[in-house]
Design a protein around this motif. Structure first.
Motif, short mmCIF file in Angstrom:
data_model
loop_
_atom_site.label_atom_id
_atom_site.label_comp_id
_atom_site.label_asym_id
_atom_site.label_seq_id
_atom_site.Cartn_x
_atom_site.Cartn_y
_atom_site.Cartn_z
N GLN A 148 95.12 7.32 7.08
CA GLN A 148 95.64 6.32 7.81
C GLN A 148 96.68 5.36 6.90
O GLN A 148 97.50 4.78 7.59
N LEU A 149 96.44 5.22 5.86
CA LEU A 149 97.29 4.54 4.82
C LEU A 149 98.52 5.05 4.80
O LEU A 149 99.62 4.40 4.81
N LEU A 150 98.72 6.26 4.63
CA LEU A 150 99.80 7.16 4.58
C LEU A 150 100.69 7.02 5.79
O LEU A 150 101.86 6.84 5.68
N ARG A 151 99.88 7.27 6.86
CA ARG A 151 100.56 6.99 8.25
C ARG A 151 101.39 5.64 8.43
O ARG A 151 102.73 5.45 8.89
N ASP A 152 100.59 4.69 7.84
CA ASP A 152 101.04 3.14 8.32
C ASP A 152 102.35 3.09 7.21
O ASP A 152 103.16 2.37 7.64
N SER A 153 102.22 3.55 6.07
CA SER A 153 103.38 3.30 5.12
C SER A 153 104.59 4.26 5.69
O SER A 153 105.68 3.49 5.68
N VAL A 207 101.95 5.51 -3.06
CA VAL A 207 100.93 5.33 -2.17
C VAL A 207 100.15 6.85 -2.44
O VAL A 207 98.90 7.03 -2.64
N SER A 244 96.04 7.49 -4.22
CA SER A 244 95.19 8.06 -3.70
C SER A 244 94.65 9.29 -4.41
O SER A 244 93.35 9.54 -4.52
N LEU A 285 90.66 7.04 5.93
CA LEU A 285 91.34 5.81 5.50
C LEU A 285 92.43 6.14 4.64
O LEU A 285 93.59 5.59 4.83
N LYS A 286 92.44 7.24 3.89
CA LYS A 286 93.74 7.66 3.05
C LYS A 286 94.89 7.97 3.89
O LYS A 286 96.07 7.69 3.61
N TYR A 344 86.41 8.24 4.03
CA TYR A 344 87.28 7.89 3.03
C TYR A 344 88.50 8.77 3.26
O TYR A 344 89.76 8.18 2.98
#
Length: 242
Positions: free
Chosen positions: A193-198, A233, A237, A190-191, A187
């Motif tokens: 990774q979401l921040l890096r992609d954004s 984002v 989280s 995943l958080k 988890y």
């Protein structure tokens, strides 16, 4: 001589008529004592067994402090029995309440059953609340509790020792702490990774806007929007962790 025999005759007759002395066998008395001791219950037998749903006191975050929680599950681990305890929140009037589901998962603590003290509790009008009894002073024979559990009535000094084949009562599934730790790591990854992609998408978009428009106002507006999106984002989280 004849006179002496006549004088001793009543004494001899009385000795023959006297009832024999009763001799109590020491072996028989010792056997009776052992049998009586065997029938007396041992101290461990008088202690209760832990059940899922019991309200207990356990060691807090600070040395010498006691916290209050509820047993959510029981499972053997490394030769001992662990209780999955969720701390309760102190409300008004000696009413204690379970936290929200998200906070309960985050605050859940594995505690050795031997370190728990069962408390007197009753269900409150709400399903997730309990009413505890406060004595004001420790009960005789029960070790004193400190912190938020100070003065609460305990049902016993602790729980009885549990054998390896003990079967928990009260329901509730066992908790796989290893699997739970892996889920938390996944988890967290995943958080991140979401921040890096954004952030990467915002950077690519900013470069594209700068290359196409070459307008400072447009670049500034896109940068402000991208920063707001990243903050949104990150806030999501944090809200999901509560």
């Amino acid at each position: 001589m004849r006179r002496l025999s006549v004088a001793l005759l009543p004494l001899i007759t009385a000795g023959l008529r006297a009832p024999p002395r009763r001799v109590i066998s020491t072996t028989r008395a010792a056997g009776t004592t052992r049998a009586a001791a065997a029938t007396e219950p041992e101290l461990d037998d008088l202690l209760p067994e832990p059940r899922v749903g019991d309200v207990v006191a356990f060691a807090g975050d600070w040395p010498g402090e006691s916290s209050v929680g509820q047993i959510r599950s029981l499972q053997p681990r490394a030769g001992a029995w662990l209780a999955d305890v969720v701390p309760l929140e102190d409300q008004a009037g000696d009413v204690w309440r379970l936290p929200s589901a998200a906070r309960a998962r985050k605050k859940r603590t594995p505690v050795d059953v031997r370190d728990l003290v069962p408390l007197e509790s009753e269900k409150a009008s709400e399903d997730d609340s309990f009413v505890l009894t406060r004595l004001g002073k420790p009960a005789p024979g029960v070790r004193p509790l400190a912190g938020v559990a100070d003065g609460l009535a305990a049902r016993a000094e602790g729980y009885k020792p549990l054998p390896p084949d003990f079967r928990p009562k009260g329901g509730g599934p066992k908790v796989d702490y290893a699997a739970e730790a892996r889920s938390r790591e996944e988890y967290a990854a995943l958080k991140a990774q979401l921040l890096r992609d954004s952030a990467l998408a915002a950077a690519v978009g900013l470069v594209g806007v700068a290359a196409v428009t070459r307008n400072v106002d447009d670049i500034r507006a896109f940068a402000l929007g991208a920063a707001g999106g990243l903050a949104y984002v990150a806030g999501l989280s944090v809200f999901a962790d509560r």
